[in-house]
Motif scaffolding. Sequence first.
Motif, mmCIF file in Angstrom:
data_model
loop_
_atom_site.group_PDB
_atom_site.id
_atom_site.type_symbol
_atom_site.label_atom_id
_atom_site.label_comp_id
_atom_site.label_asym_id
_atom_site.label_seq_id
_atom_site.Cartn_x
_atom_site.Cartn_y
_atom_site.Cartn_z
ATOM 1 N N ASN A 204 0.820 -1.215 0.000
ATOM 2 C CA ASN A 204 0.000 0.000 0.000
ATOM 3 C C ASN A 204 0.855 1.267 0.000
ATOM 4 O O ASN A 204 0.550 2.254 0.672
ATOM 5 N N GLY A 205 1.960 1.210 -0.744
ATOM 6 C CA GLY A 205 2.800 2.388 -0.890
ATOM 7 C C GLY A 205 3.747 2.647 0.268
ATOM 8 O O GLY A 205 4.455 3.666 0.274
ATOM 9 N N ILE A 365 12.956 11.440 5.768
ATOM 10 C CA ILE A 365 11.806 10.536 5.867
ATOM 11 C C ILE A 365 11.065 10.579 4.539
ATOM 12 O O ILE A 365 10.537 11.628 4.141
ATOM 13 N N SER A 366 11.012 9.450 3.845
ATOM 14 C CA SER A 366 10.364 9.433 2.536
ATOM 15 C C SER A 366 8.855 9.208 2.686
ATOM 16 O O SER A 366 8.363 8.852 3.766
ATOM 17 N N GLU A 367 8.127 9.405 1.606
ATOM 18 C CA GLU A 367 6.673 9.196 1.615
ATOM 19 C C GLU A 367 6.329 7.740 1.906
ATOM 20 O O GLU A 367 5.253 7.431 2.400
ATOM 21 N N THR A 368 7.272 6.839 1.606
ATOM 22 C CA THR A 368 7.033 5.417 1.865
ATOM 23 C C THR A 368 7.292 5.046 3.330
ATOM 24 O O THR A 368 6.997 3.935 3.746
ATOM 25 N N GLY A 369 7.892 5.981 4.074
ATOM 26 C CA GLY A 369 8.211 5.707 5.471
ATOM 27 C C GLY A 369 9.645 5.301 5.710
ATOM 28 O O GLY A 369 10.050 5.075 6.859
#
Length: 555
Positions: A204-205, A365-369
């Motif tokens: 889920n990304g 911190i990337s959008e994917t975590g």
Amino acid sequence: MAKPFSALQREKYLKKMSQTELDVLVIGGGITGAGIALDAVTRGLKTGLVEMQDFAAGTSSRSTKLVHGGLRYLKQLEFKIVKETGQERAIVYENAPHVTKPEWMLLPIVKGGTYGKAATSVGLKVYDTLAGVNKHERRQMLSREQTLEKEPLLRDDDSLKGGGYYVEYKTDDARLTLETLKEAVYRGATAVNYAKAEHLIYENGKVVGARITDRRTGETHDIRAKHVVNAAGPWVDELREKDGSKQGKYLYLTKGVHIVVDQSKFPLKQAVYFDTEDDGRMVFAIPRGKKAYIGTTDTHYVDDIATPRMTEADMDYLIKAANYMFTTQKITREDVESSWSGLRPLIHEEGKKASEISRKDETFISETGLISIAGGKLTGYRKMAERIIDRIVKEEGIKKKCVTHKIKLSGGEVGGSQKLTSFVKNAAEIGVSLGLSAEEAEHLANLYGSNVTRVFEILETQGEEAKNYGLSPGVFASLVYGIEEEMVYSPIDFLNRRTSALFFDIDYVQKYKDGVIRYMAGRFNWTSAEIDSHITMLEEEIYFAKNPVATKEKN
């Protein structure tokens, strides 16, 4: 009893990590990753760590081997870095006194140099204040005569005006990394070397783990975790690229080279931090046992990250710098016994030279975590880890605070820093009673700290086997301990990261390498092809430690 950090159990540990969801998966087994693993496990997080090479094989075994605040950061007005890292020195020293020791540093004041008398006096005083230096270790200002008395090799001419005298801390960077990681493992973390994160796993990304390849067997393992931390040092941006999140700031790699000379050729008494003649950079010359080492360079690097090498130009630069400051004992190329080259993963800053770029650490911190951490200094590893785990426990709703400032690292239970000398003396007496020379017994006690007890147990129960491999009993016991309790899987692991012999005792390497390989081949059931591979790898490292590569640096 099963040992939690044995090279004989690597595959078991990988399978263990793949059979459950971790709270934290750390990618990178240098000092930053080791510190993160220790902080995480001591706050109750189920923690795993993978390293694609050997632990500390990159930057964390190739530094100047100082736990220091750094005077040049004061010059760059990096007061926060000086204060934090200065205070961290004392913590590292108290928690791991066997691998970190005070080192008085001499800063010669030379006409036309970076620091004049007034600037040196004020700068060192500010440095002591920010770092919270103990009263008996505060800076002293020396006359010209006192400066030459501290180090007779210094240039004895009218350009020398005096000196500043202050305390830094020397360390064995690879062993500091190992002892931090061992402490994390003993407290419940799982760590494996030669295990590469080939790609990240998403749902889920969001990043939920990584596919790990065991570089020794070729087997793959999917390791899942609530949080994935990218602490891969010079490889941080490679993992960010795989994550699709390398945007904005990026790494700027610089190469630092050090050369080693025998004390018979360069009888250095005193650690010295001095100006170079041409570019005004500052270079260290540091005695270490029967050797002295000089470094470092600071040049932009764009070649193979895994194998940075010294060039002819690097060697000449350091020799010229040394011969400018130390005029009574000229060094030649032939005097250089060994060398090492390491990379600094700095955060790019437009328009700045390599030596001017800040050593501040930064977290992405990337959008994917995916959590990535880059930059920073060896000295600040514990605070870097604290900041990362603070983020994670906050997200998880965990109230536990960082406690690593009061945790003795593996081998550090010697009764406190002030009792190290008596500990080493008592331990050495035990070693001598087991047949070791006084010098070797003392060396082992200093190297392993309180863990030397286990090394001596191996010596007492298995030492007779040493003669079957042409090894001394002390070397044999160290090797067995390394395999069983420090995850030594390759001869170079032992002869470099666990003992520092490749850099500081090349004769030791030449004398014992064949016996080390024979013992390890039997212990790991290596095939003929595997034996040949390890021999080739070791011989290559020996060659490049002793010989510069005559290639031109890329810009």
